[in-house]
Motif scaffolding. Structure first.
Motif, PDB file in Angstrom:
ATOM      1  N   PHE A   1       0.827  -1.212   0.000  1.00 40.70           N
ATOM      2  CA  PHE A   1       0.000   0.000   0.000  1.00 40.70           C
ATOM      3  C   PHE A   1       0.858   1.259   0.000  1.00 40.70           C
ATOM      4  O   PHE A   1       0.519   2.259  -0.644  1.00 40.70           O
ATOM      5  N   LYS A   2       1.982   1.208   0.673  1.00 39.22           N
ATOM      6  CA  LYS A   2       2.869   2.366   0.767  1.00 39.22           C
ATOM      7  C   LYS A   2       3.424   2.750  -0.590  1.00 39.22           C
ATOM      8  O   LYS A   2       3.685   3.935  -0.859  1.00 39.22           O
ATOM      9  N   ASN A   3       3.616   1.762  -1.453  1.00 37.12           N
ATOM     10  CA  ASN A   3       4.274   2.007  -2.740  1.00 37.12           C
ATOM     11  C   ASN A   3       3.329   1.897  -3.935  1.00 37.12           C
ATOM     12  O   ASN A   3       3.772   1.676  -5.061  1.00 37.12           O
ATOM     13  N   LEU A   4       2.021   2.035  -3.685  1.00 35.35           N
ATOM     14  CA  LEU A   4       1.073   2.090  -4.792  1.00 35.35           C
ATOM     15  C   LEU A   4       1.364   3.300  -5.686  1.00 35.35           C
ATOM     16  O   LEU A   4       1.795   4.355  -5.189  1.00 35.35           O
ATOM     17  N   PRO A   5       1.172   3.234  -7.020  1.00 32.98           N
ATOM     18  CA  PRO A   5       0.632   2.087  -7.761  1.00 32.98           C
ATOM     19  C   PRO A   5       1.709   1.122  -8.261  1.00 32.98           C
ATOM     20  O   PRO A   5       1.393   0.093  -8.823  1.00 32.98           O
ATOM     21  N   HIS A   6       3.014   1.492  -8.059  1.00 30.52           N
ATOM     22  CA  HIS A   6       4.094   0.647  -8.586  1.00 30.52           C
ATOM     23  C   HIS A   6       3.982  -0.790  -8.068  1.00 30.52           C
ATOM     24  O   HIS A   6       4.239  -1.744  -8.800  1.00 30.52           O
ATOM     25  N   SER A   7       3.599  -0.927  -6.801  1.00 31.31           N
ATOM     26  CA  SER A   7       3.602  -2.250  -6.182  1.00 31.31           C
ATOM     27  C   SER A   7       2.537  -3.179  -6.739  1.00 31.31           C
ATOM     28  O   SER A   7       2.600  -4.382  -6.528  1.00 31.31           O
ATOM     29  N   LEU A   8       1.556  -2.639  -7.464  1.00 28.21           N
ATOM     30  CA  LEU A   8       0.548  -3.505  -8.064  1.00 28.21           C
ATOM     31  C   LEU A   8       1.166  -4.463  -9.078  1.00 28.21           C
ATOM     32  O   LEU A   8       0.802  -5.629  -9.149  1.00 28.21           O
ATOM     33  N   LYS A   9       2.107  -3.954  -9.853  1.00 29.47           N
ATOM     34  CA  LYS A   9       2.803  -4.806 -10.819  1.00 29.47           C
ATOM     35  C   LYS A   9       3.622  -5.864 -10.095  1.00 29.47           C
ATOM     36  O   LYS A   9       3.660  -7.034 -10.479  1.00 29.47           O
ATOM     37  N   PHE A  10       4.281  -5.440  -9.018  1.00 26.47           N
ATOM     38  CA  PHE A  10       5.083  -6.374  -8.217  1.00 26.47           C
ATOM     39  C   PHE A  10       4.186  -7.459  -7.624  1.00 26.47           C
ATOM     40  O   PHE A  10       4.487  -8.644  -7.681  1.00 26.47           O
ATOM     41  N   TRP A  11       3.032  -7.055  -7.062  1.00 27.13           N
ATOM     42  CA  TRP A  11       2.110  -8.028  -6.482  1.00 27.13           C
ATOM     43  C   TRP A  11       1.586  -8.981  -7.544  1.00 27.13           C
ATOM     44  O   TRP A  11       1.493 -10.187  -7.329  1.00 27.13           O
ATOM     45  N   GLY A  12       1.286  -8.440  -8.720  1.00 28.27           N
ATOM     46  CA  GLY A  12       0.789  -9.281  -9.798  1.00 28.27           C
ATOM     47  C   GLY A  12       1.772 -10.344 -10.228  1.00 28.27           C
ATOM     48  O   GLY A  12       1.389 -11.475 -10.548  1.00 28.27           O
ATOM     49  N   SER A  13       3.069 -10.007 -10.208  1.00 29.10           N
ATOM     50  CA  SER A  13       4.086 -10.963 -10.653  1.00 29.10           C
ATOM     51  C   SER A  13       4.491 -11.942  -9.562  1.00 29.10           C
ATOM     52  O   SER A  13       5.098 -12.966  -9.847  1.00 29.10           O
ATOM     53  N   HIS A  14       4.161 -11.616  -8.299  1.00 28.98           N
ATOM     54  CA  HIS A  14       4.586 -12.471  -7.191  1.00 28.98           C
ATOM     55  C   HIS A  14       3.430 -13.137  -6.452  1.00 28.98           C
ATOM     56  O   HIS A  14       3.666 -14.017  -5.626  1.00 28.98           O
ATOM     57  N   SER A  15       2.198 -12.714  -6.726  1.00 22.20           N
ATOM     58  CA  SER A  15       1.072 -13.205  -5.935  1.00 22.20           C
ATOM     59  C   SER A  15       0.911 -14.722  -6.042  1.00 22.20           C
ATOM     60  O   SER A  15       0.587 -15.389  -5.054  1.00 22.20           O
ATOM     61  N   ASP A  16       1.143 -15.281  -7.234  1.00 19.45           N
ATOM     62  CA  ASP A  16       0.997 -16.732  -7.393  1.00 19.45           C
ATOM     63  C   ASP A  16       1.965 -17.484  -6.484  1.00 19.45           C
ATOM     64  O   ASP A  16       1.597 -18.491  -5.862  1.00 19.45           O
ATOM     65  N   LYS A  17       3.216 -16.974  -6.417  1.00 17.63           N
ATOM     66  CA  LYS A  17       4.211 -17.627  -5.571  1.00 17.63           C
ATOM     67  C   LYS A  17       3.807 -17.554  -4.102  1.00 17.63           C
ATOM     68  O   LYS A  17       3.857 -18.542  -3.372  1.00 17.63           O
ATOM     69  N   TRP A  18       3.423 -16.355  -3.675  1.00 18.58           N
ATOM     70  CA  TRP A  18       3.080 -16.177  -2.262  1.00 18.58           C
ATOM     71  C   TRP A  18       1.835 -16.976  -1.881  1.00 18.58           C
ATOM     72  O   TRP A  18       1.787 -17.588  -0.821  1.00 18.58           O
ATOM     73  N   LEU A  19       0.832 -16.971  -2.751  1.00 16.93           N
ATOM     74  CA  LEU A  19      -0.378 -17.716  -2.455  1.00 16.93           C
ATOM     75  C   LEU A  19      -0.117 -19.222  -2.423  1.00 16.93           C
ATOM     76  O   LEU A  19      -0.769 -19.963  -1.677  1.00 16.93           O
ATOM     77  N   SER A  20       0.858 -19.669  -3.243  1.00 16.95           N
ATOM     78  CA  SER A  20       1.207 -21.096  -3.253  1.00 16.95           C
ATOM     79  C   SER A  20       1.767 -21.545  -1.912  1.00 16.95           C
ATOM     80  O   SER A  20       1.669 -22.727  -1.558  1.00 16.95           O
ATOM     81  N   MET A  21       2.377 -20.613  -1.173  1.00 19.10           N
ATOM     82  CA  MET A  21       2.920 -20.957   0.140  1.00 19.10           C
ATOM     83  C   MET A  21       1.821 -21.475   1.075  1.00 19.10           C
ATOM     84  O   MET A  21       2.074 -22.303   1.947  1.00 19.10           O
ATOM     85  N   PHE A  22       0.590 -20.972   0.894  1.00 18.28           N
ATOM     86  CA  PHE A  22      -0.505 -21.353   1.774  1.00 18.28           C
ATOM     87  C   PHE A  22      -1.023 -22.762   1.471  1.00 18.28           C
ATOM     88  O   PHE A  22      -1.644 -23.386   2.337  1.00 18.28           O
ATOM     89  N   SER A  23      -0.782 -23.244   0.257  1.00 13.81           N
ATOM     90  CA  SER A  23      -1.373 -24.523  -0.152  1.00 13.81           C
ATOM     91  C   SER A  23      -0.327 -25.578  -0.483  1.00 13.81           C
ATOM     92  O   SER A  23      -0.619 -26.552  -1.180  1.00 13.81           O
ATOM     93  N   THR A  24       0.877 -25.401   0.019  1.00 13.62           N
ATOM     94  CA  THR A  24       1.947 -26.325  -0.375  1.00 13.62           C
ATOM     95  C   THR A  24       1.737 -27.733   0.196  1.00 13.62           C
ATOM     96  O   THR A  24       2.115 -28.724  -0.433  1.00 13.62           O
ATOM     97  N   GLU A  25       1.122 -27.843   1.376  1.00 13.53           N
ATOM     98  CA  GLU A  25       0.831 -29.189   1.894  1.00 13.53           C
ATOM     99  C   GLU A  25      -0.138 -29.907   0.971  1.00 13.53           C
ATOM    100  O   GLU A  25       0.033 -31.099   0.657  1.00 13.53           O
ATOM    101  N   LYS A  26      -1.154 -29.187   0.515  1.00 20.42           N
ATOM    102  CA  LYS A  26      -2.120 -29.761  -0.410  1.00 20.42           C
ATOM    103  C   LYS A  26      -1.440 -30.201  -1.704  1.00 20.42           C
ATOM    104  O   LYS A  26      -1.735 -31.273  -2.253  1.00 20.42           O
ATOM    105  N   GLU A  27      -0.502 -29.370  -2.179  1.00 23.77           N
ATOM    106  CA  GLU A  27       0.226 -29.702  -3.408  1.00 23.77           C
ATOM    107  C   GLU A  27       1.079 -30.942  -3.219  1.00 23.77           C
ATOM    108  O   GLU A  27       1.163 -31.804  -4.104  1.00 23.77           O
TER     109      GLU A  27
END
Length: 570
Positions: free
Chosen positions: A81-107
């Motif tokens: 939030f501090k670095n909006l709007p630049h961080s939106l691109k960063f979040w978009g490119s990294h969100s899949d990786k970070w979200l995968s951390m939550f489901s790695t046991e399932k994987e």
């Protein structure tokens, strides 16, 4: 008790298996998929670890993963939030990786289905820096130790100052992202025209060719030392904290330091001097942290973890200039090593099992016997000679002494980014021209890159100041002036060498080969570098060794007991 440890979704994915307190297998995913530095789910690495012991997922009691997804998540969101709007691109490119951390046991359960209704293992999320610290301290010979972990960042922490005792690690102080010595080094790697999160070792090599200049003064403004072992950045020099990584540094940095170097552009003196300043500031910060740790703990031992632990110059500076008498650094302090750390954290801390394992060598990966090797050679119609050990070592030593460059493939592969005598390219360290031959004709890489010596452990003190046991190639030693001229191919511009010492117990075949070379030449060492072509992971299989042999200008290839000469396959 069987514990599987693994890491993934960022880079350097790996898996490790601990059985009854012993680390019995570990390998990076890149060795098996041939995707250098991959952060993919380590399916092949996990499968290797299980297969190596004849086990299945149903035999695993506990699984340890190197990340605790919710830890510090509020801080991450604050940065976004501090670095909006630049961080939106960063979040978009990294969100899949970070979200995968939550489901790695399932994987994991999906990719390794149980023969029963559900595999019995209990899953543990281990905080990233705890995994780094455990991956150093818990495999050290120390009962008690200060611990310094420096990397890019974990869930939020970029530097941890801790104390380890028996099965416990207590964090004394944490320095949060975006104040990160790892990211500083990565930022300058990109600025200097190299690949970030990959080529930092090139910058370390450049640093030894620079000298003190105004750039150091500027780095002292960028990285400010604070009380209590802390440091903070002037973030106006950077873009990475905003999610911008092209470039990682800000326009302010460029205005002061000069334009970015483009890939393959000629290196200038300012580039060398800037690398020197960066390296020196890393050393300043590491000593500052170490001073706090020594004062706080009163201990004489220090264990190093995190990606910055691959900086062997920094490690040696800590050994020489800090107040600690004994420094422990491991062959895989980077993210791959957290697979071991996470597993041992569960073994030693969570389950309260006594520590049993000390890492004496790094040979934890796949191996291939003579039968498998011969099958590959015959299938490809490769002429070969099979030799008994004594004749093999003598013949190969003769070839190296004649100036030949050898591909050496033996036993289990090394865990970590450096070849330690089982997946190595070997050459004569006495030749003035060997460094250029290796860089230009064999490795296809920059001319300034240095090479390391593999030296008989008991002879290291004859050639290097303070020669000592160094099995993992994670420290540098200064060559004695009267000896440096005898081994010019393995002494860098600044008079140092990244030494690996070898003893009979650690690697008997490699020891025997170096001994045979010493008997012939009087020099108890060989030039040793990783068996790979530029940009590729170190070879894993005999087939990959053959492919690299054919693609480069190697003169000879040794696979187990089999000798292949280039002249015979031309």
């Amino acid at each position: 008790m069987v514990i599987l440890g693994y890491n993934c979704y960022v880079f350097d994915s790996a898996a490790c298996l601990v059985v009854d307190g012993q680390v019995v297998a570990a390998v990076q995913e890149e060795r098996l998929t041939r995707k250098k530095g991959t952060g993919d789910f380590p399916e092949k690495a996990i499968q290797y670890c299980l297969d190596s012991q004849g086990l299945s997922i149903d035999d695993v009691d506990h699984v340890a993963f190197y990340w605790q997804p919710f830890l510090g998540i509020h801080h991450r969101f604050f940065q976004i939030f501090k670095n909006l709007p630049h961080s939106l691109k960063f979040w978009g490119s990294h969100s899949d990786k970070w979200l995968s951390m939550f489901s790695t046991e399932k994987e994991l359960r999906k990719r390794f289905p149980s023969k029963n209704k559900k595999a019995k293992f209990q899953f543990h999320n281990v905080p990233h820096h705890i995994a780094h610290g455990a991956g150093s301290f818990f495999i050290s010979p120390f009962e008690e130790s200060a611990i310094l972990v420096m990397d890019g960042s974990g869930e939020i922490t970029s530097t941890s100052l801790a104390r380890g005792k028996s099965d416990q690690i207590d964090i004394l102080k944490e320095i949060p992202f975006p104040h990160s010595m790892g990211y500083l080094y990565v930022s300058l790697t990109h600025y200097l025209g190299f690949k970030p999160d990959s080529d930092e070792y090139k910058v370390m090599a450049l640093a030894s060719m620079g000298e003190r200049s105004v750039y150091y003064d500027e780095f002292c403004k960028i990285v400010q030392l604070k009380e209590g072992g802390e440091y903070r950045f002037d973030l106006s020099y950077f873009n990475y904290q905003k999610g911008i990584k092209d470039p990682w540094v800000s326009q302010k940095f460029i205005d002061i330091m000069g334009p970015l170097r483009k890939k393959n552009e000629e290196l200038e003196k300012r580039h060398y001097d800037m690398a020197w300043a960066l390296q020196k500031r890393l050393e300043d910060v590491s000593l500052h942290c170490a001073d706090f740790l020594h004062q706080e703990t009163g201990l004489e031992t220090l264990s190093i973890g995190g990606g910055c632990g691959l900086n062997c110059v920094m490690n040696e500076v800590l050994r020489e200039k800090s107040s600690f008498k004994n420094i422990w650094a491991v062959p895989a302090p980077h993210d791959a090593g957290t697979s071991i750390g996470a597993a041992l954290w569960v073994q030693n801390h969570v389950l309260k099992k006594p520590r049993k394992y000390i890492m004496e060598n790094a040979y934890l990966g796949p191996s291939f016997g003579d039968k498998a090797i011969e099958s590959v050679l015959k299938n490809q119609s490769i002429p070969f000679t099979k030799l008994e050990d004594d004749k093999l070592f003598e013949s190969v030593a003769d070839l190296i002494a004649e100036g030949k460059v050898i591909g050496w493939f033996q036993g289990r592969s090394e865990f970590g980014p450096r070849a330690l005598g089982n997946r190595s390219l070997l050459a004569d360290p006495r030749r003035d021209d060997m460094k250029d031959i290796m860089n230009k004709k064999i490795k296809h890489r920059e001319a300034f890159r240095p090479f390391a010596p593999a030296c008989l452990e008991e002879k290291a003190k004859e050639y290097f100041i303070e020669g000592r046991k160094l099995p993992f190639m994670v420290f540098v030693l200064s060559a004695k002036k009267e000896m440096a001229s005898k081994i010019p191919a393995v002494v860098h511009t600044d008079g140092t060498s990244r030494v690996q010492t070898v003893n009979k117990t650690q690697n008997p075949r490699f020891y025997s080969l170096i001994s045979a070379f010493e008997k012939k030449t009087g020099v108890p060492m060989l030039l040793n570098t990783s068996f790979n072509d530029s940009g590729e992971p170190i070879v894993n299989t005999p087939g990959e060794a053959l492919r690299t042999f054919k693609a480069t200008n190697l003169d000879c290839l040794v696979l187990g007991s089999y000798l292949v000469l280039r002249k015979d396959i031309l």
